[in-house]
Design a protein around this motif. Structure first.
Motif, PDB file in Angstrom:
ATOM      1  N   PRO A 107       0.824  -1.210   0.000  1.00  0.00           N
ATOM      2  CA  PRO A 107       0.000   0.000   0.000  1.00  0.00           C
ATOM      3  C   PRO A 107       0.855   1.256   0.000  1.00  0.00           C
ATOM      4  O   PRO A 107       1.867   1.343   0.695  1.00  0.00           O
ATOM      5  N   ARG A 108       0.446   2.242  -0.779  1.00  0.00           N
ATOM      6  CA  ARG A 108       1.146   3.527  -0.850  1.00  0.00           C
ATOM      7  C   ARG A 108       0.286   4.672  -0.339  1.00  0.00           C
ATOM      8  O   ARG A 108       0.791   5.774  -0.112  1.00  0.00           O
ATOM      9  N   TYR A 133       7.665  -7.212   5.964  1.00  0.00           N
ATOM     10  CA  TYR A 133       8.078  -6.087   6.806  1.00  0.00           C
ATOM     11  C   TYR A 133       9.606  -6.057   6.950  1.00  0.00           C
ATOM     12  O   TYR A 133      10.244  -5.010   6.768  1.00  0.00           O
ATOM     13  N   ILE A 134      10.192  -7.207   7.258  1.00  0.00           N
ATOM     14  CA  ILE A 134      11.639  -7.279   7.453  1.00  0.00           C
ATOM     15  C   ILE A 134      12.377  -6.987   6.145  1.00  0.00           C
ATOM     16  O   ILE A 134      13.413  -6.318   6.135  1.00  0.00           O
ATOM     17  N   PHE A 135      11.838  -7.489   5.032  1.00  0.00           N
ATOM     18  CA  PHE A 135      12.414  -7.213   3.718  1.00  0.00           C
ATOM     19  C   PHE A 135      12.429  -5.710   3.439  1.00  0.00           C
ATOM     20  O   PHE A 135      13.443  -5.151   3.012  1.00  0.00           O
ATOM     21  N   MET A 136      11.314  -5.042   3.693  1.00  0.00           N
ATOM     22  CA  MET A 136      11.209  -3.605   3.453  1.00  0.00           C
ATOM     23  C   MET A 136      12.174  -2.831   4.349  1.00  0.00           C
ATOM     24  O   MET A 136      12.825  -1.881   3.911  1.00  0.00           O
ATOM     25  N   PHE A 144       2.582   1.847   6.864  1.00  0.00           N
ATOM     26  CA  PHE A 144       1.316   1.235   6.457  1.00  0.00           C
ATOM     27  C   PHE A 144       1.222  -0.200   6.980  1.00  0.00           C
ATOM     28  O   PHE A 144       0.143  -0.661   7.355  1.00  0.00           O
ATOM     29  N   MET A 145       2.351  -0.885   7.030  1.00  0.00           N
ATOM     30  CA  MET A 145       2.370  -2.238   7.591  1.00  0.00           C
ATOM     31  C   MET A 145       2.062  -2.202   9.088  1.00  0.00           C
ATOM     32  O   MET A 145       1.395  -3.103   9.622  1.00  0.00           O
ATOM     33  N   THR A 165       1.171   4.303  16.253  1.00  0.00           N
ATOM     34  CA  THR A 165       0.799   3.886  14.903  1.00  0.00           C
ATOM     35  C   THR A 165      -0.166   2.696  14.927  1.00  0.00           C
ATOM     36  O   THR A 165      -1.177   2.688  14.219  1.00  0.00           O
ATOM     37  N   VAL A 166       0.157   1.702  15.745  1.00  0.00           N
ATOM     38  CA  VAL A 166      -0.692   0.507  15.824  1.00  0.00           C
ATOM     39  C   VAL A 166      -2.082   0.871  16.349  1.00  0.00           C
ATOM     40  O   VAL A 166      -3.101   0.386  15.844  1.00  0.00           O
TER      41      VAL A 166
END
Length: 272
Positions: A72-73, A104-107, A117-118, A227-228
């Motif tokens: 998502p952007r 998430y970890i990859f990003m 967004f995650m 955020t959460v």
């Protein structure tokens, strides 16, 4: 990921056309790419390993889920993704969490924007407690992965992109060696320096991994909680900027200032 931070990339004239000219009429040459062939190959190899793992996880999902799977952007994209995944996450929690964590970890490892967004998605799907644990775990794992990747190839990149900021950071770290954990906690809690820069620059200025790790685990909790928690009211959120208004930033800086008190007291005793 974690709290959003603005990053100013100072790339100089890299990327200019070779035929571009300066105001004086002289031709400008693009700056040399900072990585050697070996360093670029190492970075590409790590990237391919992560990408292969993500592809394997992706292929285990039902074909019906493929259409809506994209990073998502915008908040509109995130709402559509959340509505699409809510049933899948309930029916296949283990597969979903594996895919979520890997993405998430990859990003975070490869500095891909969008982890906020995650984090919102975690709150929307899992609630505050589970979502917070999930986000802090992934943000810490991704930051640690980025730390070791930077230890391998990061010095030329950081020196190339942020030479002045790196000098400032190195000087600040040198002054605070005895209370380094407190200072790193301050940086993690507050938006003084971008998390991206901290992840990349920490091994270069010789911050021990155990201090980096502890500061990340603890320091990301306040911003991640904000955020959460916002993810619970995803439908009412108008802009990502609304997450960090003046009041929220003031609270984060207050927490960060409290964490700096031991460092300030230590320096005061030294000068007395």
């Amino acid at each position: 990921m974690a709290a959003p931070r603005s990053v100013v990339v100072e790339t100089g004239s890299w990327g200019l056309d070779q035929d571009a000219e300066s105001p004086s009429g002289k031709k400008l040459k693009p700056e040399k790419f900072p990585l050697s062939r070996w360093e670029f190959a190492a970075a590409l190899g790590v990237f391919l390993v992560f990408s292969t793992g993500l592809l394997c996880i992706y292929l285990t999902m039902p074909a019906a889920e493929y259409e809506m799977l994209k990073l998502p952007r915008t908040l509109a994209d995130l709402r559509l993704l959340k509505d699409h995944l809510v049933t899948y996450a309930q029916v296949n929690p283990a597969k979903f969490i594996l895919g979520y964590c890997s993405t998430y970890i990859f990003m975070q490892t490869f500095m891909i924007p969008g982890t906020i967004f995650m984090s919102l998605l975690a709150g929307a799907l899992f609630g505050v407690i589970k979502g917070l644990l999930l986000v802090v775990f992934n943000a810490t794992a991704g930051a640690s992965s980025c730390y070791f990747l930077s230890k391998l190839i990061g010095r030329p990149i950081v020196t190339w992109l942020w030479p002045e900021k790196l000098k400032f950071f190195q000087a600040e770290i040198a002054k605070r060696r005895e209370k380094l954990l407190n200072y790193m906690l301050f940086l993690r809690v507050t938006p003084t320096l971008p998390n991206l820069f901290i992840n990349l620059a920490s091994p270069i200025v010789d911050i021990p991994f155990q201090i980096f790790f502890l500061a990340t685990v603890i320091g990301l909790v306040p911003a991640s909680y904000i955020t959460v928690r916002a993810g619970l009211a995803l439908g009412e959120l108008k802009s990502v900027k609304d997450l960090y208004d003046f009041k929220t930033l003031a609270i984060l800086f207050l927490i960060g200032s409290i964490l700096l008190i031991p460092t300030i007291l230590k320096r005061k005793r030294v000068y007395e």
